[in-house]
Design a protein around this motif. Structure first.
Motif, PDB file in Angstrom:
ATOM      1  N   ARG A  22       8.653   4.753 -15.944  1.00 47.82           N
ATOM      2  CA  ARG A  22       8.676   5.318 -14.593  1.00 47.82           C
ATOM      3  C   ARG A  22       8.452   6.823 -14.587  1.00 47.82           C
ATOM      4  O   ARG A  22       7.664   7.340 -13.795  1.00 47.82           O
ATOM      5  N   GLU A  23       9.126   7.543 -15.452  1.00 47.95           N
ATOM      6  CA  GLU A  23       9.128   9.006 -15.396  1.00 47.95           C
ATOM      7  C   GLU A  23       8.069   9.679 -16.266  1.00 47.95           C
ATOM      8  O   GLU A  23       7.657  10.793 -15.964  1.00 47.95           O
ATOM      9  N   LEU A  24       7.657   9.040 -17.335  1.00 50.87           N
ATOM     10  CA  LEU A  24       6.729   9.693 -18.263  1.00 50.87           C
ATOM     11  C   LEU A  24       5.359   9.036 -18.322  1.00 50.87           C
ATOM     12  O   LEU A  24       4.339   9.724 -18.331  1.00 50.87           O
ATOM     13  N   VAL A  25       5.327   7.713 -18.368  1.00 55.51           N
ATOM     14  CA  VAL A  25       4.048   7.020 -18.498  1.00 55.51           C
ATOM     15  C   VAL A  25       3.291   7.004 -17.177  1.00 55.51           C
ATOM     16  O   VAL A  25       2.142   7.451 -17.106  1.00 55.51           O
ATOM     17  N   ASP A  26       3.905   6.471 -16.117  1.00 52.70           N
ATOM     18  CA  ASP A  26       3.208   6.327 -14.832  1.00 52.70           C
ATOM     19  C   ASP A  26       2.599   7.629 -14.315  1.00 52.70           C
ATOM     20  O   ASP A  26       1.434   7.642 -13.917  1.00 52.70           O
ATOM     21  N   PRO A  27       3.320   8.742 -14.311  1.00 55.55           N
ATOM     22  CA  PRO A  27       2.725   9.958 -13.753  1.00 55.55           C
ATOM     23  C   PRO A  27       1.714  10.654 -14.668  1.00 55.55           C
ATOM     24  O   PRO A  27       0.948  11.488 -14.201  1.00 55.55           O
ATOM     25  N   ASN A  28       1.687  10.316 -15.951  1.00 54.83           N
ATOM     26  CA  ASN A  28       0.882  11.091 -16.882  1.00 54.83           C
ATOM     27  C   ASN A  28      -0.292  10.359 -17.512  1.00 54.83           C
ATOM     28  O   ASN A  28      -1.130  10.992 -18.149  1.00 54.83           O
ATOM     29  N   LEU A  29      -0.360   9.052 -17.354  1.00 57.92           N
ATOM     30  CA  LEU A  29      -1.438   8.293 -17.987  1.00 57.92           C
ATOM     31  C   LEU A  29      -2.288   7.593 -16.937  1.00 57.92           C
ATOM     32  O   LEU A  29      -1.872   7.417 -15.795  1.00 57.92           O
ATOM     33  N   ALA A  30      -3.463   7.196 -17.339  1.00 57.70           N
ATOM     34  CA  ALA A  30      -4.361   6.463 -16.446  1.00 57.70           C
ATOM     35  C   ALA A  30      -3.677   5.169 -15.992  1.00 57.70           C
ATOM     36  O   ALA A  30      -2.900   4.578 -16.760  1.00 57.70           O
ATOM     37  N   PRO A  31      -3.952   4.729 -14.779  1.00 55.12           N
ATOM     38  CA  PRO A  31      -3.290   3.520 -14.272  1.00 55.12           C
ATOM     39  C   PRO A  31      -3.451   2.297 -15.174  1.00 55.12           C
ATOM     40  O   PRO A  31      -2.495   1.551 -15.379  1.00 55.12           O
ATOM     41  N   ALA A  32      -4.638   2.097 -15.725  1.00 55.32           N
ATOM     42  CA  ALA A  32      -4.839   0.930 -16.600  1.00 55.32           C
ATOM     43  C   ALA A  32      -3.994   1.044 -17.867  1.00 55.32           C
ATOM     44  O   ALA A  32      -3.436   0.052 -18.341  1.00 55.32           O
ATOM     45  N   THR A  33      -3.878   2.231 -18.417  1.00 53.44           N
ATOM     46  CA  THR A  33      -3.067   2.438 -19.611  1.00 53.44           C
ATOM     47  C   THR A  33      -1.597   2.190 -19.291  1.00 53.44           C
ATOM     48  O   THR A  33      -0.892   1.509 -20.043  1.00 53.44           O
ATOM     49  N   ALA A  34      -1.129   2.727 -18.175  1.00 51.88           N
ATOM     50  CA  ALA A  34       0.256   2.532 -17.763  1.00 51.88           C
ATOM     51  C   ALA A  34       0.548   1.040 -17.553  1.00 51.88           C
ATOM     52  O   ALA A  34       1.615   0.552 -17.931  1.00 51.88           O
ATOM     53  N   THR A  35      -0.393   0.317 -16.969  1.00 55.67           N
ATOM     54  CA  THR A  35      -0.224  -1.118 -16.750  1.00 55.67           C
ATOM     55  C   THR A  35      -0.101  -1.857 -18.081  1.00 55.67           C
ATOM     56  O   THR A  35       0.736  -2.743 -18.234  1.00 55.67           O
ATOM     57  N   ASN A  36      -0.948  -1.485 -19.049  1.00 53.10           N
ATOM     58  CA  ASN A  36      -0.863  -2.112 -20.377  1.00 53.10           C
ATOM     59  C   ASN A  36       0.469  -1.819 -21.041  1.00 53.10           C
ATOM     60  O   ASN A  36       1.094  -2.712 -21.613  1.00 53.10           O
TER      61      ASN A  36
END
Length: 89
Positions: A22-36
Motif C-alpha cells: 500500500r505505502e511503498l509499491v503502489d505509489p512508486n511502481l508501474a501499475p502492472a508491476t504493483a499488480t504482479n
C-alpha cells in the motif's frame, strides 16, 4: 518524539506486506508491476509465511519455500509465462 499508533505486539509478515504494498509499491511502481507484486504476495507468500511474526522470521525457519513454488521463477519474466502460470491456478 514520534506520534501515531504504538505497536503492542510484533507485526506479522502478512501485515507488513500489506503495508509495504500500500505505502511503498503502489505509489512508486508501474501499475502492472504493483499488480504482479500483489498477486505473488497474496497467492504464495502470505499463505506460506503470513502468520510468522517479523521478529521470529528467519531463512532457516522455512527451508524449501522457494523450491515449493508452483512455477520455475525464470518463466515469470515473460508475459506469456505469467499468463500460463495464472491459467494453471
Amino acid at each position: 518524539m514520534r506520534s501515531g499508533p504504538v505497536a503492542t505486539a510484533p507485526p506479522t509478515l502478512a501485515s507488513y506486506l500489506a503495508y509495504w504494498l500500500r505505502e511503498l509499491v503502489d505509489p512508486n511502481l508501474a501499475p502492472a508491476t504493483a499488480t504482479n507484486y500483489d498477486m505473488f504476495v497474496r497467492l504464495y507468500i502470505v499463505p506460506e509465511l503470513g502468520k510468522k511474526r517479523l521478529d521470529k522470521l528467519s531463512v532457516q525457519g522455512r527451508p524449501g519455500v522457494a523450491q515449493r513454488a508452483p512455477w520455475p521463477l525464470p518463466v515469470l519474466r515473460t508475459r506469456q509465462g505469467r499468463a500460463a502460470m495464472l491459467r494453471r491456478r
